[in-house]
Scaffold this motif. Structure first.
Motif: not given
Lengths: 118, 177
Positions: A105-111, B112-118, B120-126, B162-167
């Motif tokens: 799934x291109x939207x969800x890289x884990x899938x 700096x924005x990108x890093x802070x956003x991502x 936070x997304x990692x922490x938030x989703x956890x 996904x957020x962790x991959x970006x991080x």
């Protein structure tokens, strides 16, 4: 050999019976060709279920999106891409190319999952 | 300044622990779910308009689409069940944490924005996953509500991964992709 009414009758009954038998077995039996099947993969809980599906060339696969957000079924190697499948919608693919293809799934890289076409 | 992410995470953890100790009812669970989704939608919208990084923008768009979809399902279900979402300390904490995060992100731009956003997304989703596992699913009384929580949980896991991959891809490089 003497020809009479009763031998005609026997032949007619035999012919009728054979026709009935062939008819009831259907065109597949008569032609000796296997029917193409349609199989289903559920997209549910952000996963493909089953994760590995084996089909025969000529079979079709229907992916059904049971999640509340969109997914795709995309395979570079297999040469198929559903593009976006909305929640509740399906996408049908007829598997012509043989091989074992990873799709994602291109939207969800884990899938990711595998379609094997024999 | 890294403080905000930790403060937000800590506040959420405290609120979730409190909720666990008291127990939450289905109306409160509904409020927590809707608020948690909305917080991520709002952060995603800010990221979409602020970030210049294609991968971050794609991630943000996915957050908006997925969390909007989950909210639609949640609202449809609670409407059907005649349950009205009930505001509570956990949902309030999520909301104020979300507002603090937005305020902080608005002071940043570029990498700096990108890093802070991502980050936070990692922490938030956890933290949301912890809330789902420790509070929401265990306390849900209605079976359909519980089933919805179980069904959407893997989406949050996928978002976290996904957020962790970006991080990690942003960890060393400050450049745009």
């Amino acid at each position: 050999m003497p020809v009479n009414a009763s031998s005609y009758r026997t032949a007619a009954v035999f012919a009728a019976g054979l026709t009935l038998l062939c008819w009831s077995m259907g065109p597949a039996a008569a032609a000796d060709a296997p029917k193409a099947a349609t199989l289903t993969v559920a997209i549910d809980g952000t996963t493909f279920q089953p994760a590995m599906l084996t089909v025969k060339a000529g079979d079709s696969v229907t992916w059904v999106n049971k999640d509340p957000f969109p997914h795709t079924v995309t395979s570079a190697a297999g040469g198929f891409d559903s593009r976006e499948i909305a929640p509740g919608k399906s996408w049908k693919y007829t598997a012509a190319k043989k091989g074992e293809f990873t799709y994602v799934c291109i939207f969800h890289p884990t899938m990711s999952a595998t379609l094997k076409v024999e | 300044m890294k403080v905000p992410a930790i403060v937000i995470a800590g506040t959420l953890l405290f609120a979730v622990a409190g909720a666990s100790a008291q127990g939450v009812n289905d109306a409160q669970i509904a409020s927590i779910v809707v608020t948690a989704n909305q917080v991520d939608i709002d952060a995603g919208k800010l990221a979409q308009s602020t970030s210049a990084n294609a991968e971050v923008k794609k991630f943000a768009e996915r957050m908006i689409t997925d969390h909007t979809g989950v909210n639609k399902s949640a609202v449809e279900l609670v409407t059907k069940l005649k349950v009205t979402p009930e505001d509570n300390p956990t949902s309030q904490s999520l909301k104020s944490g979300g507002e603090s995060n937005l305020a902080h992100l608005k002071t940043l731009k570029g990498a700096a924005f990108d890093k802070a956003y991502i980050d936070h997304e990692v922490t938030y989703h956890q933290q949301v996953l912890d809330a789902v596992d420790k509070t929401l699913i265990p306390n849900a009384k209605n079976e359909e509500l519980k089933a919805l929580l179980v069904k959407v949980r893997p989406a949050f896991v996928a978002h976290l991964e996904h957020a962790k991959m970006l991080q990690s891809s942003m960890g060393g490089s400050m450049g745009k992709k």
